[in-house]
Design a protein around this motif. Sequence first.
Motif, PDB file in Angstrom:
ATOM      1  N   THR A 106     -17.891 -71.735  58.048  1.00 54.07           N
ATOM      2  CA  THR A 106     -17.058 -72.654  58.818  1.00 54.07           C
ATOM      3  C   THR A 106     -15.662 -72.080  59.033  1.00 54.07           C
ATOM      4  O   THR A 106     -15.096 -72.162  60.137  1.00 54.07           O
ATOM      5  N   ALA A 107     -15.087 -71.488  57.978  1.00 54.38           N
ATOM      6  CA  ALA A 107     -13.738 -70.926  58.091  1.00 54.38           C
ATOM      7  C   ALA A 107     -13.689 -69.798  59.112  1.00 54.38           C
ATOM      8  O   ALA A 107     -12.755 -69.721  59.928  1.00 54.38           O
ATOM      9  N   ILE A 108     -14.681 -68.909  59.091  1.00 55.61           N
ATOM     10  CA  ILE A 108     -14.661 -67.798  60.048  1.00 55.61           C
ATOM     11  C   ILE A 108     -14.957 -68.310  61.454  1.00 55.61           C
ATOM     12  O   ILE A 108     -14.453 -67.769  62.457  1.00 55.61           O
ATOM     13  N   GLY A 109     -15.753 -69.387  61.552  1.00 55.81           N
ATOM     14  CA  GLY A 109     -15.976 -70.016  62.850  1.00 55.81           C
ATOM     15  C   GLY A 109     -14.703 -70.625  63.394  1.00 55.81           C
ATOM     16  O   GLY A 109     -14.406 -70.543  64.604  1.00 55.81           O
ATOM     17  N   TYR A 110     -13.913 -71.226  62.510  1.00 51.74           N
ATOM     18  CA  TYR A 110     -12.613 -71.793  62.894  1.00 51.74           C
ATOM     19  C   TYR A 110     -11.700 -70.686  63.423  1.00 51.74           C
ATOM     20  O   TYR A 110     -10.998 -70.867  64.430  1.00 51.74           O
ATOM     21  N   VAL A 111     -11.687 -69.549  62.752  1.00 50.65           N
ATOM     22  CA  VAL A 111     -10.871 -68.418  63.195  1.00 50.65           C
ATOM     23  C   VAL A 111     -11.300 -67.974  64.593  1.00 50.65           C
ATOM     24  O   VAL A 111     -10.466 -67.728  65.468  1.00 50.65           O
ATOM     25  N   ALA A 112     -12.614 -67.885  64.806  1.00 49.79           N
ATOM     26  CA  ALA A 112     -13.129 -67.457  66.111  1.00 49.79           C
ATOM     27  C   ALA A 112     -12.741 -68.449  67.210  1.00 49.79           C
ATOM     28  O   ALA A 112     -12.300 -68.049  68.299  1.00 49.79           O
ATOM     29  N   LEU A 113     -12.890 -69.754  66.924  1.00 48.35           N
ATOM     30  CA  LEU A 113     -12.559 -70.770  67.923  1.00 48.35           C
ATOM     31  C   LEU A 113     -11.066 -70.839  68.190  1.00 48.35           C
ATOM     32  O   LEU A 113     -10.640 -71.219  69.289  1.00 48.35           O
ATOM     33  N   SER A 114     -10.262 -70.450  67.186  1.00 46.99           N
ATOM     34  CA  SER A 114      -8.808 -70.471  67.356  1.00 46.99           C
ATOM     35  C   SER A 114      -8.291 -69.238  68.088  1.00 46.99           C
ATOM     36  O   SER A 114      -7.082 -69.121  68.348  1.00 46.99           O
ATOM     37  N   GLY A 115      -9.174 -68.316  68.402  1.00 50.69           N
ATOM     38  CA  GLY A 115      -8.775 -67.108  69.114  1.00 50.69           C
ATOM     39  C   GLY A 115      -8.289 -65.996  68.218  1.00 50.69           C
ATOM     40  O   GLY A 115      -7.753 -64.994  68.701  1.00 50.69           O
ATOM     41  N   GLY A 116      -8.468 -66.143  66.889  1.00 51.10           N
ATOM     42  CA  GLY A 116      -8.052 -65.110  65.962  1.00 51.10           C
ATOM     43  C   GLY A 116      -9.050 -63.970  65.880  1.00 51.10           C
ATOM     44  O   GLY A 116     -10.158 -64.057  66.414  1.00 51.10           O
ATOM     45  N   GLU A 117      -8.648 -62.896  65.215  1.00 53.49           N
ATOM     46  CA  GLU A 117      -9.535 -61.753  65.039  1.00 53.49           C
ATOM     47  C   GLU A 117     -10.520 -62.049  63.910  1.00 53.49           C
ATOM     48  O   GLU A 117     -10.113 -62.367  62.794  1.00 53.49           O
ATOM     49  N   VAL A 118     -11.795 -61.957  64.205  1.00 54.72           N
ATOM     50  CA  VAL A 118     -12.838 -62.256  63.228  1.00 54.72           C
ATOM     51  C   VAL A 118     -13.116 -60.998  62.408  1.00 54.72           C
ATOM     52  O   VAL A 118     -13.728 -60.044  62.899  1.00 54.72           O
ATOM     53  N   VAL A 119     -12.665 -61.006  61.157  1.00 52.65           N
ATOM     54  CA  VAL A 119     -12.894 -59.889  60.245  1.00 52.65           C
ATOM     55  C   VAL A 119     -13.669 -60.444  59.054  1.00 52.65           C
ATOM     56  O   VAL A 119     -13.129 -61.202  58.249  1.00 52.65           O
ATOM     57  N   ALA A 120     -14.937 -60.077  58.959  1.00 48.77           N
ATOM     58  CA  ALA A 120     -15.795 -60.616  57.908  1.00 48.77           C
ATOM     59  C   ALA A 120     -15.418 -60.056  56.548  1.00 48.77           C
ATOM     60  O   ALA A 120     -14.926 -58.928  56.421  1.00 48.77           O
ATOM     61  N   PHE A 121     -15.637 -60.845  55.533  1.00 49.05           N
ATOM     62  CA  PHE A 121     -15.419 -60.479  54.134  1.00 49.05           C
ATOM     63  C   PHE A 121     -13.993 -59.975  53.901  1.00 49.05           C
ATOM     64  O   PHE A 121     -13.757 -59.021  53.172  1.00 49.05           O
ATOM     65  N   ASP A 122     -13.054 -60.652  54.532  1.00 42.54           N
ATOM     66  CA  ASP A 122     -11.639 -60.309  54.380  1.00 42.54           C
ATOM     67  C   ASP A 122     -10.878 -61.582  54.022  1.00 42.54           C
ATOM     68  O   ASP A 122     -10.728 -62.472  54.874  1.00 42.54           O
ATOM     69  N   PRO A 123     -10.395 -61.707  52.792  1.00 44.11           N
ATOM     70  CA  PRO A 123      -9.704 -62.943  52.409  1.00 44.11           C
ATOM     71  C   PRO A 123      -8.452 -63.207  53.230  1.00 44.11           C
ATOM     72  O   PRO A 123      -8.083 -64.360  53.463  1.00 44.11           O
ATOM     73  N   VAL A 124      -7.780 -62.142  53.705  1.00 42.16           N
ATOM     74  CA  VAL A 124      -6.543 -62.329  54.464  1.00 42.16           C
ATOM     75  C   VAL A 124      -6.816 -63.085  55.766  1.00 42.16           C
ATOM     76  O   VAL A 124      -5.988 -63.894  56.215  1.00 42.16           O
ATOM     77  N   THR A 125      -7.966 -62.841  56.377  1.00 40.87           N
ATOM     78  CA  THR A 125      -8.316 -63.547  57.609  1.00 40.87           C
ATOM     79  C   THR A 125      -8.332 -65.053  57.381  1.00 40.87           C
ATOM     80  O   THR A 125      -7.836 -65.828  58.212  1.00 40.87           O
ATOM     81  N   ILE A 126      -8.897 -65.479  56.257  1.00 39.19           N
ATOM     82  CA  ILE A 126      -8.970 -66.906  55.944  1.00 39.19           C
ATOM     83  C   ILE A 126      -7.608 -67.420  55.489  1.00 39.19           C
ATOM     84  O   ILE A 126      -7.202 -68.539  55.835  1.00 39.19           O
ATOM     85  N   ILE A 127      -6.891 -66.620  54.721  1.00 37.32           N
ATOM     86  CA  ILE A 127      -5.565 -67.031  54.242  1.00 37.32           C
ATOM     87  C   ILE A 127      -4.617 -67.234  55.422  1.00 37.32           C
ATOM     88  O   ILE A 127      -3.838 -68.196  55.460  1.00 37.32           O
ATOM     89  N   ASP A 128      -4.674 -66.339  56.410  1.00 37.59           N
ATOM     90  CA  ASP A 128      -3.823 -66.486  57.600  1.00 37.59           C
ATOM     91  C   ASP A 128      -4.080 -67.806  58.309  1.00 37.59           C
ATOM     92  O   ASP A 128      -3.160 -68.429  58.851  1.00 37.59           O
ATOM     93  N   ALA A 129      -5.324 -68.224  58.294  1.00 38.27           N
ATOM     94  CA  ALA A 129      -5.694 -69.441  59.021  1.00 38.27           C
ATOM     95  C   ALA A 129      -5.346 -70.711  58.251  1.00 38.27           C
ATOM     96  O   ALA A 129      -5.029 -71.739  58.847  1.00 38.27           O
ATOM     97  N   PHE A 130      -5.403 -70.660  56.903  1.00 36.72           N
ATOM     98  CA  PHE A 130      -5.290 -71.889  56.125  1.00 36.72           C
ATOM     99  C   PHE A 130      -4.158 -71.894  55.096  1.00 36.72           C
ATOM    100  O   PHE A 130      -4.005 -72.859  54.364  1.00 36.72           O
ATOM    101  N   GLY A 131      -3.377 -70.819  55.013  1.00 29.45           N
ATOM    102  CA  GLY A 131      -2.171 -70.866  54.208  1.00 29.45           C
ATOM    103  C   GLY A 131      -2.231 -70.127  52.887  1.00 29.45           C
ATOM    104  O   GLY A 131      -3.303 -69.753  52.396  1.00 29.45           O
ATOM    105  N   VAL A 132      -1.023 -69.918  52.293  1.00 27.00           N
ATOM    106  CA  VAL A 132      -0.876 -69.160  51.057  1.00 27.00           C
ATOM    107  C   VAL A 132      -1.563 -69.841  49.884  1.00 27.00           C
ATOM    108  O   VAL A 132      -2.027 -69.173  48.952  1.00 27.00           O
ATOM    109  N   LEU A 133      -1.652 -71.177  49.896  1.00 25.40           N
ATOM    110  CA  LEU A 133      -2.314 -71.890  48.808  1.00 25.40           C
ATOM    111  C   LEU A 133      -3.739 -71.379  48.615  1.00 25.40           C
ATOM    112  O   LEU A 133      -4.239 -71.318  47.495  1.00 25.40           O
ATOM    113  N   PHE A 134      -4.370 -71.011  49.722  1.00 28.26           N
ATOM    114  CA  PHE A 134      -5.723 -70.454  49.653  1.00 28.26           C
ATOM    115  C   PHE A 134      -5.717 -69.145  48.878  1.00 28.26           C
ATOM    116  O   PHE A 134      -6.639 -68.864  48.101  1.00 28.26           O
ATOM    117  N   ALA A 135      -4.674 -68.336  49.054  1.00 28.71           N
ATOM    118  CA  ALA A 135      -4.571 -67.069  48.327  1.00 28.71           C
ATOM    119  C   ALA A 135      -4.425 -67.315  46.834  1.00 28.71           C
ATOM    120  O   ALA A 135      -5.013 -66.607  46.012  1.00 28.71           O
TER     121      ALA A 135
END
Length: 459
Positions: free
Chosen positions: A258-287
């Motif tokens: 779902t998170a990587i799908g959100y990144v794709a729908l938001s127009g972000g760069e889809v980089v699989a198995f990369d925590p930074v991709t998800i952190i960029d989308a949902f914030g430092v708390l995720f890190a």
Amino acid sequence: MSLYSRLERRLEASSDDAGPVRGTYSSGRMLMIWLAANLVVTTLLTGTLFVPDVPYGLVLGLIVGGTVVGAAVLVLIGAIGTRTGLPTMALTRGPFGTRGSLLPLAANVIILMGWSWVQAMLAGISLDFIVASVTGFSNPVIFAVLCQTIVVVLAIFGHAGVARVEPWFAAVILAIAAYVFIASFTTFAPADFAAIPGNPEAFYTPGLVFDVVLATAISWTVLSADFNRFARTTRAGVIGSGIGYTLSTIVSMALGATAIGYVALSGGEVVAFDPVTIIDAFGVLFAVAIFLSVMATNTMVVYGMVTSVINALPGRKVPFLATALVLGAISIIGSTFFGLLAQFTTFLVTISALFAPVFAIMIVDYYLLKRRSYDADILRPTGGRYWYWAGVNWVAVVAWAIGATLAYVWAYVWPLPIGATVPAFIATFVIYLALSLPFRGKVAPAPARHLADASSDAR
């Protein structure tokens, strides 16, 4: 007595014993243990591998299907631990022999070492993101080494405390999962996720997705009897581990997809198995949550490696501290091999190739050949019914070698549409059963009893 000797004695007194233990945990306690165990960043990021190669809705279905099938194997192996009181690697003495069990044990240590490397790298990347956002300094390798050094220290001195707080980290991950799901589906409709354009150069197929999900369950099954031997009853272990593992895996992987799908729908760069991709989308708390979850889980992984080695053979114990320092040093050095992250799928397939046949053999041996009973001979350093031929059951070794080879061939040489794990498991199951049936009637069945009782009688 030197400081080293005093420390060694203290650590050995608190280290896990590979002998049988009588479990006391309820099904609810077992459920929480398994729920906490698999709510980790590696499982979450595994879900990011599948979208957009495979349609989002199909990915969710494959995650559920692969998890349920894998949980069935996990539960069957875990139940042997509950009924005997022995951890998983000690149970391999039953089919492989007292010395032959060193083969799956060595594979287990290698796999756990690989997991420790991957998780240390992910923790390092997350910590690097936090530090870089505040100070501008960035060096993921240094932070991975730092994270793994902390893990090794915790594994030696603080594993019991980490085990107690791990459920709290799981609660944090569940809260973050709820936030990600809510944010994703209030921003985009489910139909938007289903309509994500496919990748024209897709690597994953539905069969490979199913295989990777199943391989995740196989990788956790190496610890199933370790955990489930502490269940009060077989029923408690089965219910707790079955529900806990299934729920945590489905939530974690679906969260990643779902998170990587959100990144794709938001127009972000889809980089699989990369925590930074998800952190960029949902914030430092995720890190922060990723860092804490890796610290907790990786501590238990490293401690599990050490415990497996020091209890490799009954009646012979390797020093705890020296083993922990050697394995810890290897795990720290390996955490710098960032190229392994790009080979994560290969790593999971390798786990499946090595251990799906092992678990097929264990299930056949315990439930069909030994009639759901192992006797106290499995605790003997030499001799007895599990000594086979000089300590090795070559029938099991040959069946394992054939199964592992078939898994590799069906994964890389002639890929099957349903993946390699299920066919290799079935093939090994049939081969070992066929080769062993002629010997089944030559040995009288052992009385079904918990081995903690048998070892007490022996004393």
